[in-house]
Design a protein around this motif. Structure first.
Motif, PDB file in Angstrom:
ATOM      1  N   THR A   1     -12.869   5.080  -7.919  1.00 28.06           N
ATOM      2  CA  THR A   1     -12.124   6.342  -7.955  1.00 28.06           C
ATOM      3  C   THR A   1     -11.541   6.549  -9.342  1.00 28.06           C
ATOM      4  O   THR A   1     -11.233   5.597 -10.057  1.00 28.06           O
ATOM      5  CB  THR A   1     -10.977   6.378  -6.922  1.00 28.06           C
ATOM      6  OG1 THR A   1     -10.082   5.300  -7.197  1.00 28.06           O
ATOM      7  CG2 THR A   1     -11.503   6.288  -5.508  1.00 28.06           C
ATOM      8  N   GLU A   2     -11.397   7.811  -9.681  1.00 31.66           N
ATOM      9  CA  GLU A   2     -10.875   8.187 -10.994  1.00 31.66           C
ATOM     10  C   GLU A   2     -10.104   9.493 -10.825  1.00 31.66           C
ATOM     11  O   GLU A   2     -10.582  10.427 -10.191  1.00 31.66           O
ATOM     12  CB  GLU A   2     -12.049   8.386 -11.941  1.00 31.66           C
ATOM     13  CG  GLU A   2     -11.683   8.893 -13.284  1.00 31.66           C
ATOM     14  CD  GLU A   2     -11.520   7.785 -14.297  1.00 31.66           C
ATOM     15  OE1 GLU A   2     -10.618   7.900 -15.124  1.00 31.66           O
ATOM     16  OE2 GLU A   2     -12.282   6.823 -14.245  1.00 31.66           O
TER      17      GLU A   2
ATOM     18  N   THR B   1      -9.311  14.085  -7.834  1.00 25.69           N
ATOM     19  CA  THR B   1      -9.742  12.694  -7.724  1.00 25.69           C
ATOM     20  C   THR B   1     -11.250  12.638  -7.497  1.00 25.69           C
ATOM     21  O   THR B   1     -11.760  13.278  -6.573  1.00 25.69           O
ATOM     22  CB  THR B   1      -9.014  11.980  -6.562  1.00 25.69           C
ATOM     23  OG1 THR B   1      -7.611  12.036  -6.805  1.00 25.69           O
ATOM     24  CG2 THR B   1      -9.454  10.533  -6.448  1.00 25.69           C
TER      25      THR B   1
ATOM     26  N   VAL C   1     -21.461   9.192 -12.598  1.00 25.99           N
ATOM     27  CA  VAL C   1     -21.176   7.792 -12.293  1.00 25.99           C
ATOM     28  C   VAL C   1     -22.512   7.092 -12.050  1.00 25.99           C
ATOM     29  O   VAL C   1     -23.427   7.663 -11.449  1.00 25.99           O
ATOM     30  CB  VAL C   1     -20.232   7.620 -11.082  1.00 25.99           C
ATOM     31  CG1 VAL C   1     -20.897   8.084  -9.789  1.00 25.99           C
ATOM     32  CG2 VAL C   1     -19.745   6.190 -10.961  1.00 25.99           C
TER      33      VAL C   1
ATOM     34  N   THR D   1     -13.615   1.179 -11.475  1.00 25.16           N
ATOM     35  CA  THR D   1     -13.376   1.302 -10.038  1.00 25.16           C
ATOM     36  C   THR D   1     -14.149   2.497  -9.493  1.00 25.16           C
ATOM     37  O   THR D   1     -14.707   3.288 -10.254  1.00 25.16           O
ATOM     38  CB  THR D   1     -11.869   1.486  -9.752  1.00 25.16           C
ATOM     39  OG1 THR D   1     -11.424   2.682 -10.411  1.00 25.16           O
ATOM     40  CG2 THR D   1     -11.072   0.287 -10.242  1.00 25.16           C
TER      41      THR D   1
ATOM     42  N   VAL E   1      -8.747  12.698 -12.682  1.00 27.71           N
ATOM     43  CA  VAL E   1      -9.039  13.412 -13.925  1.00 27.71           C
ATOM     44  C   VAL E   1      -8.287  14.736 -13.975  1.00 27.71           C
ATOM     45  O   VAL E   1      -7.942  15.312 -12.940  1.00 27.71           O
ATOM     46  CB  VAL E   1     -10.553  13.659 -14.103  1.00 27.71           C
ATOM     47  CG1 VAL E   1     -11.312  12.350 -14.234  1.00 27.71           C
ATOM     48  CG2 VAL E   1     -11.115  14.483 -12.963  1.00 27.71           C
TER      49      VAL E   1
ATOM     50  N   TYR F   1     -19.165  15.232 -14.630  1.00 25.33           N
ATOM     51  CA  TYR F   1     -18.908  13.797 -14.577  1.00 25.33           C
ATOM     52  C   TYR F   1     -20.128  13.098 -13.983  1.00 25.33           C
ATOM     53  O   TYR F   1     -20.745  13.613 -13.054  1.00 25.33           O
ATOM     54  CB  TYR F   1     -17.677  13.499 -13.728  1.00 25.33           C
ATOM     55  CG  TYR F   1     -16.414  14.056 -14.334  1.00 25.33           C
ATOM     56  CD1 TYR F   1     -15.722  13.341 -15.305  1.00 25.33           C
ATOM     57  CD2 TYR F   1     -15.922  15.295 -13.954  1.00 25.33           C
ATOM     58  CE1 TYR F   1     -14.562  13.849 -15.876  1.00 25.33           C
ATOM     59  CE2 TYR F   1     -14.770  15.812 -14.520  1.00 25.33           C
ATOM     60  CZ  TYR F   1     -14.100  15.087 -15.483  1.00 25.33           C
ATOM     61  OH  TYR F   1     -12.955  15.599 -16.053  1.00 25.33           O
TER      62      TYR F   1
ATOM     63  N   THR G   1     -14.453  10.405  -6.433  1.00 27.00           N
ATOM     64  CA  THR G   1     -14.727   9.215  -5.631  1.00 27.00           C
ATOM     65  C   THR G   1     -16.228   8.964  -5.597  1.00 27.00           C
ATOM     66  O   THR G   1     -17.005   9.852  -5.231  1.00 27.00           O
ATOM     67  CB  THR G   1     -14.191   9.381  -4.194  1.00 27.00           C
ATOM     68  OG1 THR G   1     -12.791   9.647  -4.251  1.00 27.00           O
ATOM     69  CG2 THR G   1     -14.438   8.124  -3.373  1.00 27.00           C
TER      70      THR G   1
ATOM     71  N   SER H   1     -15.223   7.540 -19.209  1.00 25.19           N
ATOM     72  CA  SER H   1     -14.159   6.556 -19.417  1.00 25.19           C
ATOM     73  C   SER H   1     -14.686   5.148 -19.181  1.00 25.19           C
ATOM     74  O   SER H   1     -15.809   4.962 -18.715  1.00 25.19           O
ATOM     75  CB  SER H   1     -12.975   6.833 -18.480  1.00 25.19           C
ATOM     76  OG  SER H   1     -13.285   6.425 -17.159  1.00 25.19           O
TER      77      SER H   1
ATOM     78  N   TRP I   1     -18.613   4.952 -15.513  1.00 27.26           N
ATOM     79  CA  TRP I   1     -18.340   6.393 -15.621  1.00 27.26           C
ATOM     80  C   TRP I   1     -18.750   6.903 -17.000  1.00 27.26           C
ATOM     81  O   TRP I   1     -18.587   6.224 -18.002  1.00 27.26           O
ATOM     82  CB  TRP I   1     -16.857   6.663 -15.393  1.00 27.26           C
ATOM     83  CG  TRP I   1     -16.397   6.305 -14.017  1.00 27.26           C
ATOM     84  CD1 TRP I   1     -15.910   5.095 -13.605  1.00 27.26           C
ATOM     85  CD2 TRP I   1     -16.377   7.150 -12.875  1.00 27.26           C
ATOM     86  NE1 TRP I   1     -15.597   5.145 -12.274  1.00 27.26           N
ATOM     87  CE2 TRP I   1     -15.871   6.397 -11.792  1.00 27.26           C
ATOM     88  CE3 TRP I   1     -16.749   8.471 -12.648  1.00 27.26           C
ATOM     89  CZ2 TRP I   1     -15.712   6.931 -10.513  1.00 27.26           C
ATOM     90  CZ3 TRP I   1     -16.583   8.997 -11.374  1.00 27.26           C
ATOM     91  CH2 TRP I   1     -16.081   8.224 -10.331  1.00 27.26           C
TER      92      TRP I   1
ATOM     93  N   ILE J   1     -13.236   3.091 -17.060  1.00 25.82           N
ATOM     94  CA  ILE J   1     -12.782   2.678 -15.734  1.00 25.82           C
ATOM     95  C   ILE J   1     -13.972   2.105 -14.961  1.00 25.82           C
ATOM     96  O   ILE J   1     -15.082   2.621 -15.026  1.00 25.82           O
ATOM     97  CB  ILE J   1     -12.175   3.878 -14.971  1.00 25.82           C
ATOM     98  CG1 ILE J   1     -10.950   4.414 -15.708  1.00 25.82           C
ATOM     99  CG2 ILE J   1     -11.832   3.524 -13.538  1.00 25.82           C
ATOM    100  CD1 ILE J   1      -9.784   3.461 -15.763  1.00 25.82           C
TER     101      ILE J   1
END
Length: 186
Positions: free
Chosen positions: A91-92, A64, A104, A89, A94, A102, A66, A85, A82, A87
């Motif tokens: 949290t993700e 996860t 963010v 939110t 993967v 990754y 965060t 993706s 992100w 998304i």
């Protein structure tokens, strides 16, 4: 006067930094000389942090991600973007198939965005296993693994239960080899 670009006359909050800044504007000369001033309060910049519950996983496992932030506009409603993706939110979950970085980016709709990165390393198991050339029904064949890989993998024959690197069997039979690494991946 104040903390601004002397050439363009532009005040840049990113350069000035957080806190109260007094900007004094002077224009003209002689009897037409005028001055005005204003106080500008610059808030802290957004600081983004990205973490993973596990930054090293086995192939097929999940972790996860965060994203957290502080600073920026008061009582912010942070927006999360992100790299991998759509998304939005913080949290993700993967499950990468290869080692992946990754990213963010966090924004509050007012302040300059802030980004952070984390890398999730995926441990895969790629043992070298060898078998005899195909044999006819009733003839003896074998399966074995690369002894040079014993330093990085743990090998266990589960069918038939054999201690050693090679298993022998009659043609059309099956042998099962369980392979793991020191991290616990199978």
């Amino acid at each position: 006067t104040g903390n601004y670009n002397q050439t363009t006359g532009v005040f840049n909050p990113a350069i000035a930094g957080p806190g109260t800044h007094q900007i004094i504007y002077s224009f003209g000369s002689g009897a037409c000389f005028t001055t005005d001033e204003i106080s500008v309060f610059v808030r802290d910049s957004i600081v983004a942090t990205l973490s993973a519950t596990a930054d090293t996983i086995c192939f097929g496992d999940i972790t996860t991600l965060t994203a957290t932030a502080y600073g920026g506009y008061p009582n912010p409603n942070y927006l999360y973007s992100w790299s991998h993706s759509a998304i939005t939110t913080n949290t993700e979950i993967v499950s990468p198939t290869t080692t992946t970085q990754y990213i963010v980016t966090i924004n509050d709709g007012c302040s300059e965005s802030s980004s952070d990165t984390t890398t999730v390393t995926v441990l895969s198991i790629n043992p070298n296993v060898f078998t005899s050339t195909p044999v006819c029904f009733g003839e003896i064949g074998y399966a074995t693994y690369d002894l040079n890989q014993k330093s990085i993998y743990n090998f266990t024959w589960t069918k038939p239960s054999v201690i050693g690197d090679t298993v022998f069997g009659v043609g059309n039979d099956s042998a099962y080899l369980r392979v793991s690494n020191n991290f616990g991946c199978f």
